[in-house]
Design an enzyme around this catalytic site. Structure first.
Site, short mmCIF file in Angstrom:
data_model
loop_
_atom_site.label_atom_id
_atom_site.label_comp_id
_atom_site.label_asym_id
_atom_site.label_seq_id
_atom_site.Cartn_x
_atom_site.Cartn_y
_atom_site.Cartn_z
N TYR A 148 146.84 19.42 -63.03
CA TYR A 148 146.97 17.99 -63.35
C TYR A 148 147.79 17.31 -62.26
CZ TYR A 148 145.75 19.35 -68.17
OH TYR A 148 145.13 19.85 -69.29
N HIS A 156 143.80 13.31 -67.12
CA HIS A 156 143.00 14.52 -67.31
C HIS A 156 143.18 15.45 -66.11
CE1 HIS A 156 140.78 13.10 -70.85
NE2 HIS A 156 140.76 11.91 -70.27
N LYS A 189 135.69 18.52 -63.80
CA LYS A 189 136.72 19.09 -62.94
C LYS A 189 136.07 19.63 -61.67
CE LYS A 189 139.14 20.68 -67.06
NZ LYS A 189 139.57 19.33 -67.39
#
Length: 250
Positions: A148, A156, A189
């Site tokens: 993070y 997020h 991600k």
């Protein structure tokens, strides 16, 4: 991939309260009270004041253990988190069965005896944590860590992190790479691999060798999107299959 802030004003709050500032406050507070963590299996239990528990949460170290005790708060730390506080920040002591371990080497050897891959994972953890990235377990995403930019309550996670050594069997074939990239992409991600270079199988993997002589190579791997290369798209767009690059933002 740009940061995905969780609510309006989260970015401004993160800029006003950087992780580095909170870590400095935590370091000073724990050092002043000579806080000590207790080794328990593959974790470390740390008893702290309520204010320190709040600081640990702001810095994203450990998880609160529910307890009926009101004076002290109990925090469960991973080996990586505990040793980072113990060795890098020098703000906690470590004890085993009521005996305070006198130096970092004793703690290191104990953790390595419980988890032979601890040297590799600590090197990777400290590499990112020293750059003020917040790391949490990535087990639910099939990776080692998730990274993070700031506290998880504000943003997020941006990266799913895989830790590898030179003789690792992970991502050896294209199907493994595509699976890992697709899984990371499905949860918004970017896949980040950390190659820790060094010999982890020898008995001489001591503290100084790991922290001073081993190196970490960062690479991000992203998925090529064919729709971005259709004829109606600009010819200036450059896509690669797959896209593997060094992580310049870290």
């Amino acid at each position: 991939m740009a940061p995905r802030w969780k609510w309006k004003g989260a970015e401004a709050k993160a800029l006003a309260e950087p992780i580095s500032k909170s870590v400095s406050e935590l370091q000073l507070s724990l050092a002043e009270t000579e806080s000590s963590g207790t080794l328990s299996s593959c974790n470390v239990l740390l008893a702290v004041e309520p204010e320190q528990a709040e600081l640990l949460d702001r810095c994203c170290f450990g998880r609160l253990v529910l307890s009926a005790e009101k004076i002290k708060k109990w925090i469960q730390l991973s080996f990586e988190e505990a040793f980072f506080l113990h060795y890098n920040l020098k703000c906690i002591k470590i004890s085993l069965q009521g005996r305070c371990l006198e130096n970092e080497v004793d703690t290191w050897l104990y953790m390595k005896s419980k988890r032979p891959n601890f040297p590799m994972f600590f090197k990777a953890y400290s590499h990112l944590r020293s750059k003020n990235w917040v790391l949490r377990s990535g087990l639910q995403y099939g990776v080692d860590f998730v990274a993070y930019r700031h506290h998880p309550s504000l943003v997020h996670s941006e990266y799913s992190v895989l830790v590898q050594s030179g003789d690792s069997d992970r991502l050896r074939v294209w199907s493994d790479i595509h699976c890992a990239v697709r899984l990371s992409g499905s949860v918004a991600k970017t896949l980040l691999t950390l190659y820790v270079n060094g010999n982890f199988k020898g008995e001489d993997v001591n503290l100084l060798v790991c922290l001073e002589n081993f190196t970490v190579e960062e690479q991000t791997i992203s998925r090529w999107s064919p729709e971005l290369s259709r004829e109606d798209q600009s010819t200036n767009s450059k896509q690669h299959v797959p896209n593997v690059s060094n992580l310049n933002t870290l």
